[in-house]
Design an enzyme around this catalytic site. Structure first.
Site, PDB file in Angstrom:
ATOM      1  N   CYS A 117       0.789  -1.243   0.000  1.00 28.43           N
ATOM      2  CA  CYS A 117       0.000   0.000   0.000  1.00 28.43           C
ATOM      3  C   CYS A 117       0.816   1.286   0.000  1.00 28.43           C
ATOM      4  O   CYS A 117       0.250   2.361  -0.146  1.00 28.43           O
ATOM      5  CB  CYS A 117      -0.962   0.013   1.185  1.00 28.43           C
ATOM      6  SG  CYS A 117      -0.160   0.284   2.786  1.00 28.43           S
TER       7      CYS A 117
ATOM      8  N   CYS B  51      12.398  -8.070  12.336  1.00 29.16           N
ATOM      9  CA  CYS B  51      12.882  -8.966  11.289  1.00 29.16           C
ATOM     10  C   CYS B  51      11.818  -8.964  10.188  1.00 29.16           C
ATOM     11  O   CYS B  51      10.760  -9.565  10.341  1.00 29.16           O
ATOM     12  CB  CYS B  51      13.072 -10.350  11.892  1.00 29.16           C
ATOM     13  SG  CYS B  51      13.764 -11.559  10.765  1.00 29.16           S
TER      14      CYS B  51
END
Length: 175
Positions: free
Chosen positions: A81, A152
């Protein structure tokens, strides 16, 4: 202080969360501007691998993603997005095979989910605007970062927008 409050990490953060804007859903970005698309729209817009990771909470193989060892200055956006999620200023080498950051660009741009899949107890990180899976955050691993946290993040979940080179002032471009 931990971002997780009474979380799986066992820390208690002060209750500083502002109430959600009226009409905002859990997956909405700050200001209630969430991205809502059908599964068919996501499948049409994303590659099969992007869809697997972003929409089905998959994980790319370590040391294979585009950004795991990138040191380019810039902003990392959600690949689905375009929401700005992380910057290169918070990126560090954790040698885990995925891009690692010690903090998001802004807390309201990501959201957290307690993840008990795959026999593990961890915290999933998602884009607050479109609810796409980004990766996981870990705490207390001893990396010596300001937050003692490691976001991560799958390379395929983000897109780097390189920082533009500063323009030299006082000169005009050649014609």
């Amino acid at each position: 202080m931990s971002i997780f409050g009474n979380s799986i990490f066992g820390h208690k953060a002060p209750d500083t969360a502002a109430p959600a804007p009226e009409g905002a859903s859990a997956g909405s970005a700050p200001g209630g501007k969430g991205v809502e698309k059908s599964d068919a729209q996501w499948r049409e817009e994303l590659t099969p691998e992007e869809y697997r990771v972003l929409r089905q909470a998959g994980t790319e193989r370590p040391y294979t993603g585009e950004y795991w060892d990138t040191h380019t200055a810039g902003v990392y956006q959600c690949r689905a997005c375009g929401t700005e999620l992380f910057t290169s200023n918070e990126k560090f080498d954790s040698h885990c095979g995925w891009p690692s950051f010690w903090a998001p660009l802004a807390e309201g741009n990501v959201r957290y989910i307690h993840d008990r899949t795959m026999g593990m107890d961890r915290v999933e990180v998602r884009c607050a605007a479109c609810d796409s899976h980004l990766g996981h955050v870990f705490e207390g691993e001893g990396f010596g970062t300001p937050t003692d946290q490691r976001y991560c993040i799958n390379s395929i979940s983000i897109r780097l927008v390189p920082q533009e080179d500063p323009q030299v002032s006082g000169t005009e471009p050649e014609k």
